[in-house]
Enzyme design. Structure first.
Site, PDB file in Angstrom:
ATOM      1  N   HIS A 265       3.882   3.469  -0.845  1.00 27.18           N
ATOM      2  CA  HIS A 265       2.464   3.335  -0.507  1.00 27.18           C
ATOM      3  C   HIS A 265       1.622   3.647  -1.728  1.00 27.18           C
ATOM      4  O   HIS A 265       1.962   4.528  -2.508  1.00 27.18           O
ATOM      5  CB  HIS A 265       2.093   4.284   0.633  1.00 27.18           C
ATOM      6  CG  HIS A 265       0.837   3.914   1.333  1.00 27.18           C
ATOM      7  ND1 HIS A 265      -0.395   4.242   0.841  1.00 27.18           N
ATOM      8  CD2 HIS A 265       0.624   3.216   2.475  1.00 27.18           C
ATOM      9  CE1 HIS A 265      -1.324   3.771   1.666  1.00 27.18           C
ATOM     10  NE2 HIS A 265      -0.733   3.143   2.663  1.00 27.18           N
ATOM     11  N   ASP A 321       4.126   0.588   8.352  1.00 21.74           N
ATOM     12  CA  ASP A 321       4.667  -0.699   8.778  1.00 21.74           C
ATOM     13  C   ASP A 321       6.181  -0.666   9.008  1.00 21.74           C
ATOM     14  O   ASP A 321       6.727  -1.540   9.675  1.00 21.74           O
ATOM     15  CB  ASP A 321       4.316  -1.778   7.746  1.00 21.74           C
ATOM     16  CG  ASP A 321       2.818  -2.024   7.692  1.00 21.74           C
ATOM     17  OD1 ASP A 321       2.183  -1.914   8.757  1.00 21.74           O
ATOM     18  OD2 ASP A 321       2.292  -2.299   6.607  1.00 21.74           O
TER      19      ASP A 321
HETATM   20  N1  CMC Z   1      11.258  -0.729  -2.815  1.00 21.14           N
HETATM   21  C1  CMC Z   1      11.757  -0.534  -4.048  1.00 21.14           C
HETATM   22  N2  CMC Z   1      11.035  -0.144  -5.102  1.00 21.14           N
HETATM   23  C2  CMC Z   1       9.735   0.070  -4.899  1.00 21.14           C
HETATM   24  C3  CMC Z   1       9.139  -0.098  -3.648  1.00 21.14           C
HETATM   25  C4  CMC Z   1       9.953  -0.510  -2.583  1.00 21.14           C
HETATM   26  N3  CMC Z   1       9.438  -0.701  -1.372  1.00 21.14           N
HETATM   27  N4  CMC Z   1       7.832   0.181  -3.748  1.00 21.14           N
HETATM   28  C5  CMC Z   1       7.589   0.511  -5.014  1.00 21.14           C
HETATM   29  N5  CMC Z   1       8.754   0.456  -5.717  1.00 21.14           N
HETATM   30  C6  CMC Z   1       8.920   0.805  -7.126  1.00 21.14           C
HETATM   31  C7  CMC Z   1       8.378  -0.257  -8.038  1.00 21.14           C
HETATM   32  O1  CMC Z   1       9.339  -1.225  -8.344  1.00 21.14           O
HETATM   33  C8  CMC Z   1       7.947   0.550  -9.231  1.00 21.14           C
HETATM   34  O2  CMC Z   1       9.105   0.867  -9.979  1.00 21.14           O
HETATM   35  P1  CMC Z   1       9.013   0.958 -11.607  1.00 21.14           P
HETATM   36  O3  CMC Z   1       8.113   2.122 -11.855  1.00 21.14           O
HETATM   37  O4  CMC Z   1      10.415   1.158 -12.023  1.00 21.14           O
HETATM   38  O5  CMC Z   1       8.429  -0.349 -12.061  1.00 21.14           O
HETATM   39  C9  CMC Z   1       7.452   1.856  -8.617  1.00 21.14           C
HETATM   40  O6  CMC Z   1       8.146   1.969  -7.368  1.00 21.14           O
HETATM   41  C10 CMC Z   1       5.951   1.881  -8.357  1.00 21.14           C
HETATM   42  O7  CMC Z   1       5.614   0.674  -7.685  1.00 21.14           O
HETATM   43  P2  CMC Z   1       4.167   0.026  -7.687  1.00 21.14           P
HETATM   44  O8  CMC Z   1       4.266  -1.385  -7.253  1.00 21.14           O
HETATM   45  O9  CMC Z   1       3.474   0.313  -8.980  1.00 21.14           O
HETATM   46  O10 CMC Z   1       3.456   0.913  -6.612  1.00 21.14           O
HETATM   47  P3  CMC Z   1       2.145   0.537  -5.846  1.00 21.14           P
HETATM   48  O11 CMC Z   1       1.462   1.785  -5.543  1.00 21.14           O
HETATM   49  O12 CMC Z   1       1.354  -0.495  -6.558  1.00 21.14           O
HETATM   50  O13 CMC Z   1       2.744  -0.175  -4.567  1.00 21.14           O
HETATM   51  C11 CMC Z   1       3.296  -0.861  -2.424  1.00 21.14           C
HETATM   52  C12 CMC Z   1       2.630   0.230  -3.275  1.00 21.14           C
HETATM   53  C13 CMC Z   1       3.040  -0.537  -0.974  1.00 21.14           C
HETATM   54  C14 CMC Z   1       2.664  -2.227  -2.737  1.00 21.14           C
HETATM   55  C15 CMC Z   1       4.808  -0.879  -2.732  1.00 21.14           C
HETATM   56  O14 CMC Z   1       5.372   0.379  -2.465  1.00 21.14           O
HETATM   57  C16 CMC Z   1       5.531  -1.984  -1.943  1.00 21.14           C
HETATM   58  O15 CMC Z   1       5.554  -3.114  -2.369  1.00 21.14           O
HETATM   59  N6  CMC Z   1       6.148  -1.627  -0.760  1.00 21.14           N
HETATM   60  C17 CMC Z   1       6.795  -2.593   0.056  1.00 21.14           C
HETATM   61  C18 CMC Z   1       5.785  -3.378   0.875  1.00 21.14           C
HETATM   62  C19 CMC Z   1       5.131  -2.534   1.944  1.00 21.14           C
HETATM   63  O16 CMC Z   1       5.799  -1.819   2.705  1.00 21.14           O
HETATM   64  N7  CMC Z   1       3.803  -2.617   2.084  1.00 21.14           N
HETATM   65  C20 CMC Z   1       3.041  -1.892   3.096  1.00 21.14           C
HETATM   66  C21 CMC Z   1       2.154  -0.889   2.483  1.00 21.14           C
HETATM   67  S1  CMC Z   1       1.409   0.222   3.668  1.00 21.14           S
HETATM   68  C22 CMC Z   1       0.172  -0.674   4.439  1.00 21.14           C
HETATM   69  C23 CMC Z   1      -1.043   0.111   4.853  1.00 21.14           C
HETATM   70  O17 CMC Z   1      -1.275   1.266   4.483  1.00 21.14           O
HETATM   71  O18 CMC Z   1      -1.850  -0.460   5.565  1.00 21.14           O
END
Ligand code: CMC
Length: 384
Positions: A265, A321
């Site tokens: 998240h 989710d």
């Molecule tokens: N599985 C594997 N690796 C992950 C995941 C995951 N679900 N989420 C983040 N990472 C890794 C990512 O690859 C990155 O690694 P590195 O530092 O080596 O490049 C690191 O963690 C940080 O990721 P980020 O994309 O910079 O983090 P973010 O804060 O931009 O992303 C997120 C948050 C929710 C988009 C992401 O965790 C994700 O894509 N999760 C899966 C999709 C998901 O479940 N989305 C629902 C979000 S909650 C909805 C709501 O609150 O309404």
């Protein structure tokens, strides 16, 4: 010459930027807490109801018993659709995705709603109730029509959650199902300045109406980076197929650097508090279902991620989710409707934000730093 504005720092995605104040919800990502107007969602989910939550967000305080009864009646009496809207639902091509269909329906509803453009506080409270109530009626009718079945008319003797399940499935839900639906709706109602809420506020800030704001918010919610994760999480469990396949699937996902849906998240760096509550609801529904394996599978996968250094180092935990998809599955909703289930609840937050914006409006109009070509000589068409 470089102006002051041109030297400004660009914050991509507005990450970490505070663009306004709000009294509606507070997200504490470090502690994993979420509050609506100061009340912990754990208390609202366990002791309150969707109706109480909507009242709290729209009116600013918890209702008394009399206020809640009156409000619940008003909401229930706002469920019926103008007959012509059923014609629109029947006319939409079957292949239109459910969110696109509902974006159209909210817009169409405004056309049949007297005073849809009114933005006085009284008018907006009416529109918020009307939008919230009819959104369930339209979503359920859309599904029934696509199944080749007659839409089920709303009942006003059922709670918002129970009536939605009743209209969607055509039968009264069990007490456990109604309870789980209600909890789900409480938990998704508001969540700070997420993309769809911000979209609703930008639209409202032009002093546009609530129907336009909700239509715009639905457009923002539709994208896979926002409202699509619940469906993706459940489809991932279905793809894994059985609890015994989790370990091999997880190892492969790690090797292929695949994201685990429903994990991680932007704000929560610990368990998403909504996920903990929905996990319990999913556990209850699974125990009463003849498909308990999906909950077992999800638990096994969550455990693998929680124990793995990759996820620990990055502070990636199950989000709302992850278990929201499971609850939706056990409640009998087809995955293509999950984004709409999010909206069935979040419409309360969107409309509350429209009212908050209008109560102290300032046009939201940021700037972009121009990086294109400068002062080119214009070549007449015949000379190009
Ligand atoms: N599985 C594997 N690796 C992950 C995941 C995951 N679900 N989420 C983040 N990472 C890794 C990512 O690859 C990155 O690694 P590195 O530092 O080596 O490049 C690191 O963690 C940080 O990721 P980020 O994309 O910079 O983090 P973010 O804060 O931009 O992303 C997120 C948050 C929710 C988009 C992401 O965790 C994700 O894509 N999760 C899966 C999709 C998901 O479940 N989305 C629902 C979000 S909650 C909805 C709501 O609150 O309404």
């Amino acid at each position: 010459m470089t102006t002051k504005v041109e030297q400004a720092q660009v914050i991509r995605g507005l990450e970490g930027v505070y663009v306004s104040t709000t009294e509606l919800s507070r997200v504490d990502g470090e502690r994993g807490r979420l509050f609506y107007r100061g009340y912990a969602i754990e208390d609202l989910a366990e002791q309150g109801s969707f109706e109480e939550t909507a009242y709290l967000l729209w009116h600013g305080h918890l209702p008394t018993a009399t206020e809640l009864e009156r409000f619940s009646q008003q909401l229930a009496q706002s469920r019926r659709l103008p007959a012509r809207l059923y014609c629109v639902l029947y006319d939409l091509p079957r292949e239109t995705t459910p969110v696109t269909a509902m974006r159209t329906m909210v817009s169409a509803l405004a056309a049949w709603e007297p005073n849809a453009d009114a933005t006085t506080p009284e008018a907006e409270l009416y529109h918020a109730r009307r939008l919230t109530a009819t959104f369930t009626t339209m979503t359920a009718a859309l599904h029934r029509i696509r199944q080749g079945e007659e839409p089920v008319l709303p009942r006003d003797d059922l709670s918002h959650a129970a009536n939605f399940l009743y209209m969607f499935h055509g039968r009264e839900p069990s007490a456990a199902a109604a309870r789980a639906m209600d909890t789900f709706l409480v938990l998704y109602a508001d969540h700070g300045f997420n993309a769809s809420t911000f979209t609703a506020r930008v639209t409202a800030s032009t002093m546009s109406d609530m129907y336009s704001s909700v239509t715009a918010a639905l457009g923002a919610l539709k994208g896979p980076l926002h409202g699509g994760a619940m469906e993706a999480a459940m489809r991932q469990f279905l793809e894994i197929g059985a609890p015994d396949n989790v370990d091999a699937w997880f190892e492969r996902a790690l090797k292929e650097k695949r994201r685990i849906m429903g994990i991680g998240h932007r704000v929560y760096k610990t368990w998403d508090p909504r996920a903990r509550i929905l996990r319990e609801q999913a556990r209850i529904l699974a125990s009463e279902s003849d498909e308990p394996q999906w909950f077992e599978l999800a638990e096994r996968l969550a455990e693998r991620t929680l124990q793995h250094p990759y996820f620990q180092e990055r502070r990636l935990y199950p989000n709302v989710d992850y278990y929201g998809g499971l609850v939706a599955y056990y409640l009998g909703f087809p995955p293509e409707y999950y984004t709409l289930l999010f909206a069935v609840s979040r419409i309360v937050g969107w409309t509350a934000h429209v009212m908050e914006q209008h109560a102290d409006n300032r046009l939201i109009r940021p700037r972009a730093l121009y990086t294109g070509a400068e002062e080119l000589a214009y070549t007449p068409l015949q000379a190009r």
